[in-house]
Design an enzyme around this catalytic site. Structure first.
Site, short mmCIF file in Angstrom:
data_model
loop_
_atom_site.label_atom_id
_atom_site.label_comp_id
_atom_site.label_asym_id
_atom_site.label_seq_id
_atom_site.Cartn_x
_atom_site.Cartn_y
_atom_site.Cartn_z
N SER A 127 -72.56 21.44 13.90
CA SER A 127 -71.67 21.59 12.75
C SER A 127 -71.99 22.88 12.00
CB SER A 127 -71.80 20.35 11.85
OG SER A 127 -70.81 20.33 10.84
N ASP A 155 -70.43 21.31 18.43
CA ASP A 155 -69.31 21.14 17.50
C ASP A 155 -69.47 22.05 16.28
OD1 ASP A 155 -66.90 19.87 17.79
OD2 ASP A 155 -67.40 18.19 16.48
N HIS A 231 -67.00 14.13 15.51
CA HIS A 231 -67.90 15.18 15.08
C HIS A 231 -69.33 14.71 14.86
CE1 HIS A 231 -68.88 19.02 13.26
NE2 HIS A 231 -69.27 18.45 12.15
#
Length: 304
Positions: A127, A155, A231
């Site tokens: 992230s 991600d 996610h």
């Protein structure tokens, strides 16, 4: 790289490896609190520096980093902050400084006769941590860092939307613009760009997510997207506290976390074996569609 495949090599990376592992919590001895997953057997192992996602705790990744460590890697996961604003520069610089500390600071913390091979240092993150990993590999930091041998973005996210990137902006929207010079892997979630509910934006919005990061990568690079998972689905099965509970509420998720976590862990191991160990068997199996993966791969692209 060798591309010899065996039945075992096409699936075992997605399961726990043969190494017994130890999970170490380090506080005062390091510049930042650390969670370290290490093999216990005598040997020299490559080192993976793993940067957590926005407002997440490093301990939420315990099962993932143990998976990677069980295949013969030392994984160092710092807690870069507990509260942070939109600017990622402080954590990027902290991570750079940590790489320098690793040279003398890491060896005494590991199990007896376990030696970290920092000539094979990999930068990775999830992230916002994935964005920070790209920033470090691109040299977007004011602090000196050790050189990296490979880059992994799990991600990665560069802000809220195209035009609303958080500083420092990483994406340029110019294909192939990342002049990194090391093997790169991007792993994406198929549900990351989907809203959980109307009150919150997607956790990995289009325009600033995995697809955009990979579009700017140069060879050698690979790109894997997991269908039907979200996610935060690579986190531990149980994440505690208010922030842990929030991980179930803010992002669109898959049915359970184990398949995505095994997929991410296995993909990381296959990639590192190929580019650090010279054994392309597992990556070749994934590339050719004959690997026994724990979920459906939505997209797989490779830049040789």
């Amino acid at each position: 790289m060798s591309s010899t495949m065996s039945p075992a090599s096409t699936s075992r990376v997605f399961d726990m490896g043969d190494h017994e592992t130890q999970l170490l919590t380090v506080a005062a001895e390091a510049p930042k609190p650390l969670l370290i997953a290490s093999p216990c057997e005598t040997g020299e192992y490559p080192v993976l520096l793993f940067l957590h996602g926005y407002l997440l705790y490093n301990r939420f990744y315990s099962q993932l980093i143990r998976h990677v460590a069980s295949h013969g890697f030392v994984v160092v996961a710092p807690q870069l902050y507990t509260i942070a604003g939109p600017d990622s520069n402080p954590e990027i610089n902290s991570a750079a400084e940590l790489t320098i500390w690793l040279v003398e600071g890491l060896p005494p913390l590991l199990p007896p006769n376990v030696r970290p091979n920092l000539s094979k240092l990999v930068i990775s993150g999830h992230s916002r941590g994935g964005k920070a990993a790209f920033a470090l590999a691109l040299g977007k930091c004011s602090s000196e860092s050790l050189p990296f041998s490979a880059l992994i973005g799990i991600d990665p996210v560069d802000g809220m939307d195209k035009g609303s990137q958080t500083p420092p902006a990483i994406l340029t929207y110019v294909p192939g613009s990342f002049d990194i010079g090391i093997p790169t892997m991007v792993v994406g979630s198929g549900l990351g760009e989907v809203r959980k509910n109307p009150l919150f934006p997607p956790c990995a919005p289009r325009g600033v997510n995995h697809e955009d990061f990979f579009r700017e990568c140069r060879a050698p690079a690979c790109y894997l997207v997991a269908k039907g998972y979200g996610h935060l689905d690579m986190l531990d099965d149980e994440t505690d506290g208010m922030r842990g509970k929030a991980t179930y509420c803010l992002c669109k998720n898959g049915d359970r976390r184990e398949p995505m976590r095994r997929f991410v862990g296995g993909a990381v191991v296959a990639f590192l074996r190929a580019y650090l160990g010279g054994d392309d068997g597992d990556m070749a199996a994934i590339r050719e569609g004959c690997a026994e993966v724990p979920l459906e791969i939505q997209k797989a692209e490779f830049l040789p």
